[in-house]
Structures are given as C-alpha cells and as structure tokens.
Design a protein around this motif. Structure first.
Motif, PDB file in Angstrom:
ATOM      1  N   VAL A 116      76.778  23.689  31.455  1.00 16.25           N
ATOM      2  CA  VAL A 116      76.962  25.047  32.000  1.00 16.25           C
ATOM      3  C   VAL A 116      75.650  25.807  31.790  1.00 16.25           C
ATOM      4  N   ILE A 117      75.073  26.327  32.878  1.00 21.06           N
ATOM      5  CA  ILE A 117      73.748  26.975  32.770  1.00 21.06           C
ATOM      6  C   ILE A 117      73.878  28.486  32.920  1.00 21.06           C
ATOM      7  N   ASN A 118      73.266  29.227  31.993  1.00 15.95           N
ATOM      8  CA  ASN A 118      73.108  30.673  32.148  1.00 15.95           C
ATOM      9  C   ASN A 118      71.685  30.915  32.632  1.00 15.95           C
ATOM     10  N   VAL A 119      71.550  31.390  33.845  1.00 16.11           N
ATOM     11  CA  VAL A 119      70.217  31.604  34.429  1.00 16.11           C
ATOM     12  C   VAL A 119      69.680  32.946  33.954  1.00 16.11           C
ATOM     13  N   ASP A 120      68.434  32.923  33.458  1.00 10.21           N
ATOM     14  CA  ASP A 120      67.879  34.133  32.840  1.00 10.21           C
ATOM     15  C   ASP A 120      67.206  35.080  33.827  1.00 10.21           C
ATOM     16  N   ASN A 121      66.556  34.545  34.864  1.00 12.40           N
ATOM     17  CA  ASN A 121      65.750  35.432  35.722  1.00 12.40           C
ATOM     18  C   ASN A 121      65.672  34.870  37.137  1.00 12.40           C
ATOM     19  N   LEU A 122      65.093  35.671  38.030  1.00 12.19           N
ATOM     20  CA  LEU A 122      65.092  35.307  39.451  1.00 12.19           C
ATOM     21  C   LEU A 122      64.278  34.039  39.734  1.00 12.19           C
ATOM     22  N   GLN A 123      63.136  33.915  39.066  1.00 14.30           N
ATOM     23  CA  GLN A 123      62.307  32.724  39.307  1.00 14.30           C
ATOM     24  C   GLN A 123      63.052  31.467  38.872  1.00 14.30           C
ATOM     25  N   GLU A 124      63.737  31.564  37.740  1.00 16.22           N
ATOM     26  CA  GLU A 124      64.534  30.413  37.280  1.00 16.22           C
ATOM     27  C   GLU A 124      65.638  30.125  38.297  1.00 16.22           C
ATOM     28  N   PHE A 125      66.243  31.191  38.812  1.00 12.81           N
ATOM     29  CA  PHE A 125      67.310  31.015  39.798  1.00 12.81           C
ATOM     30  C   PHE A 125      66.783  30.255  41.017  1.00 12.81           C
ATOM     31  N   GLU A 126      65.575  30.641  41.463  1.00 15.31           N
ATOM     32  CA  GLU A 126      65.006  29.978  42.652  1.00 15.31           C
ATOM     33  C   GLU A 126      64.749  28.487  42.391  1.00 15.31           C
ATOM     34  N   ARG A 127      64.268  28.192  41.175  1.00 14.08           N
ATOM     35  CA  ARG A 127      64.063  26.766  40.827  1.00 14.08           C
ATOM     36  C   ARG A 127      65.391  26.008  40.842  1.00 14.08           C
ATOM     37  N   LEU A 128      66.414  26.653  40.285  1.00 14.16           N
ATOM     38  CA  LEU A 128      67.719  25.986  40.236  1.00 14.16           C
ATOM     39  C   LEU A 128      68.276  25.804  41.653  1.00 14.16           C
ATOM     40  N   ALA A 129      68.057  26.820  42.495  1.00 10.63           N
ATOM     41  CA  ALA A 129      68.553  26.722  43.885  1.00 10.63           C
ATOM     42  C   ALA A 129      67.902  25.531  44.596  1.00 10.63           C
ATOM     43  N   GLU A 130      66.631  25.308  44.308  1.00  9.55           N
ATOM     44  CA  GLU A 130      65.924  24.169  44.929  1.00  9.55           C
ATOM     45  C   GLU A 130      66.544  22.847  44.470  1.00  9.55           C
ATOM     46  N   ILE A 131      66.817  22.771  43.155  1.00 12.18           N
ATOM     47  CA  ILE A 131      67.449  21.555  42.610  1.00 12.18           C
ATOM     48  C   ILE A 131      68.841  21.379  43.220  1.00 12.18           C
TER      49      ILE A 131
END
Ligand code: PLP
Length: 418
Positions: A116-131
C-alpha cells in the motif's frame, strides 16, 4: 513496570550471563505488554479499521514477527523497512509505505510487492502514474495530505505546519480532485500530523479537515470516490505514568466526532509509540560515581547513542529512572540528593538526567530507564562507535529470556565501518 517485575528480569538476565561486566547494559522487550496494547487497539477500533504498527518505533525483527502474527500490519518509512516487514512475514497488503524520497525503483518494487503506497507529492505521483500504465497497483494508493494544523508542542516531530516537507496541503483541492478524477487506482487520503506533540483533540481536528477534503472530492468525482482513509500515528504517550487510557480516549473521540470514518470501506492507522513505548525498558550498571564539589554524577553505559532525543532535546523528551542495587533490589532510601546520570559518549551534554533528586547511587548499582520501547534504540547513533547492547524479550517477568538482537561485538563494529 512493577518494581518486583524489574527485579525478577534483572536477576534472570544476570543468571543467564546477560548483565555483568561483559554486558554492562541490557534492553528488555515485554511481549505481553505490547500485546495488551494491540488488543486494546483492535477492541477499541475493529473493522473497518486496519491497524499497522510503525516500524521506525521498534524495528527488531522478532518484535515485528510477533506484531504480524497477531494479525496487524506494519508501516514502513523506507524501502529498507518494507524489506523488514516482508522478512517479518507481513503480506504486501498489510504493509503501508511512506517516504518523501521514494526513487522510481523504490516505487516499482513497492508495486511489484503489492504494498500500500502513500504518495507524498505530485512528482512522485507522476512517476507512479507512469509505472501504473504498465503495472497497475493492486493495493489502494493514498495521497498524503498535510492538514495544516500547526506545529503542536514538539516542533521537531511535527509535520503539519505550512512549511512541512510532507504531503499535499489540504487546501490544494482542485489539484487533488483532478488526480482522483483521472486515476482509478487512487483510492484514499492519508494524514499523519506529527508524533507525540499533539493532543487528541488536535489530531481529530486534522482528520476533520481531511474528511472535508474527501467530501469535496466525492462532490466532484462521485459519491464514495474516496473509499479509504489513513489517519496515521502520533498518539501522545504519557512518559510520567502510562496507563494505556489514551487509546480508549482516542477511539471514543473518533466515535463521537467523526462518525463518517466508521462508514468507510477501510481506515488504516499507523501507531508506533503507544504500542511499543511501555513494552521496552533498559538497564545499565553504574560504572563510576564521581563527586565534584557538591555535584554527584553516576556514569552509565547508555547515553545519546540510545537516547538521541532525550539527550539533545531534554525539554521535549525524558524517561523515568529508578535505581536498583547490585543485587537488583530497588533502593528505597529517600530521593533527596541531586544526581546527574551521565552517558558514555565524549561530549559535554551526554546526560540522561541533570541534578535530579535521586537516592544515593553507588558503583555497580543498576539504573533502570523506563518506557524505552519506541524511538530509542531504533534511532541508535554511531557516535563514538559504541556497540548496541543485547535486546532480550520475555513473556513473563523472571521467565525465559529470548535474545531478540545480540550485543554488538568489537568485530561487528569494525565490520560496520568497513
Ligand atoms: C507517517 C508516519 N506514520 C506513523 C508514525 C508513527 O507515529 P507514532 O509513533 O507517534 O504513533 C510516524 C512517526 O513519525 C510517521 O511519520
């Protein structure tokens, strides 16, 4: 801890060779005490609550295994802690992964392991969206939200001021609504306000702000769009005299003030301190007693290496101390002399107590330090390269002792720095 129980454990440690000249300091973990806290938590907040325990408070593998075998999850603050959780047998869906500095590789591994991932910030979110385009996360993903409720009483462990490095400000409503609109694997909001420095009412105020944000997202994206919440940790522990009431008080206030929580699909918690603090205690032989003028000092084997926060920030953190004699009987003479308890490290402020009223202390007495189960040895400092003492676990005071972590040897230290 009752003084007879302390005495019994010290005797058992000494009889088994874990307390003496070769082992001048010992850390104990009382499993029964920890499981009492866990049961209290589960009873006070059953389904839809899913409780994880913060690894950073106490990362000892034997302790983590015991938490997991009781059906609790684990909160990890680094990929290394995710690895510890997996080694403790925790399934991915029971591991909550927080960190403001996850690399792309960390995120890939977390997705692969079904954490279960808690995303900290927008840039991290974008990386996760790519994955996620190649491999969608199987477990719910949360956005970490800063509730902006201010610094509380301990600024160093607060993460809810406007200049906090963590999370999306709770006021970033349109941005957060868009993320929920566009990404179906985003299921929840996470909030952690800070550790120890907030009253329950302040924590609840922070949850309220996040629930208001949930309503705004649901309003824009459809009823029930935010199906999961994670309300973090941070419950304050009473280091003067812990009685466990805080968990019940917290649960009561959640029921009274935040009924909506109980209708959600799932609410995670991430407590650390109130689960572990009172289960741990430490003991050190007094190596030397010194007197300079009227100033008396006892030198012990645990200082800022084990007690980073109490030594460097004594106004924010402290532990109760007791004195036992060399036969492990608590000294009962009146606490009428000012004593300083000095640690073993080579700097001037390395003290566990300064001119505190205590009973007379002699060489080979044992200083017992209470409520050390959270954020003490887990933050062990390498200053002066002293080795970590043995960590012993027990179910019953005076009963069998299990070595949870061996004392570090001289070879271990050489290896550490090699
Ligand atoms: C994100 C997060 N969750 C949970 C915790 C656990 O807090 P506590 O041990 O005060 O309950 C912490 C502690 O710093 C944290 O940073």
């Amino acid at each position: 801890m009752k003084r007879d129980d302390v005495s019994r454990c010290l005797k058992a440690a000494s009889e088994n060779g874990f307390l003496g000249h070769e082992f001048p300091a010992v850390i104990f973990h009382d499993f029964r005490n920890m499981h009492e806290r866990l049961s209290l938590l589960r009873k006070a907040l059953p389904d839809p609550f899913r409780h994880t325990v913060a690894i950073k408070a106490n990362p000892v593998l034997g302790v983590l295994k015991s938490v997991v075998s009781a059906g609790f999850g684990l909160e990890a603050a680094s990929l290394e802690e995710v690895a510890l959780a997996r080694a403790a047998g925790c399934p991915g869906k029971g591991i909550v992964y927080n960190s403001p500095a996850k690399t792309s590789q960390d995120l890939r591994m977390a997705v692969e392991w079904g954490v279960v991932i808690n995303v900290d910030n927008l840039q991290e979110f974008e990386r996760l969206a790519e994955i996620a385009e190649k491999q969608a996360p199987v477990e719910p993903v949360f956005l970490r939200v800063n509730p902006l409720v201010g610094k509380g009483s301990i600024s160093t462990t607060s993460v809810a001021s406007s200049d906090s490095k963590f999370g999306f400000p709770v006021t970033d409503v349109p941005l957060i609504q868009n993320l929920f609109r566009d990404h179906s694997w985003l299921k929840g909001l996470h909030v952690h306000t800070g550790s120890q420095g907030y009253k329950i009412v302040d924590l609840v105020g922070g949850y309220r702000r996040v629930l208001d944000l949930k309503l705004a997202i649901d309003g824009a994206c459809g009823q029930g769009r935010v199906s999961h919440l994670n309300i973090g940790g941070g419950l304050p522990f009473n280091y003067r005299n812990e009685d466990g009431a805080v968990i019940a008080d917290w649960a009561k206030m959640l029921r009274l003030e935040l009924k909506e929580l109980f209708g959600l699909e799932c609410v995670y918690t991430e407590l650390g301190r109130v689960v572990h603090a009172s289960a741990g205690w430490a003991a050190s032989r007094v190596e030397y007693v010194k007197q300079t003028g009227d100033h008396k000092t006892a030198v012990v084997h645990l200082g800022a290496d084990c007690f980073l926060r109490p030594v460097y920030r004594p106004n924010d953190w402290s532990h109760r101390l007791d004195v036992f004699d060399a036969d492990f009987v608590q000294k009962k003479s009146p606490e009428s002399e000012p004593w300083s308890i000095a640690g073993p490290l080579c700097f001037g402020e390395d003290y566990l107590a300064r001119r505190s009223p205590m009973t007379t202390i002699a060489e080979n007495d044992v200083i017992v330090i209470h409520d050390v189960g959270a954020y003490t040895f887990s933050m062990w400092s390498r200053h002066c390269s002293r080795g970590m003492p043995v960590i012993l676990g027990y179910e019953e005071a005076g009963g069998p002792l299990t070595v949870l972590k061996k004392k570090e040897t001289l070879e271990d230290i050489v290896q550490f720095w090699s």
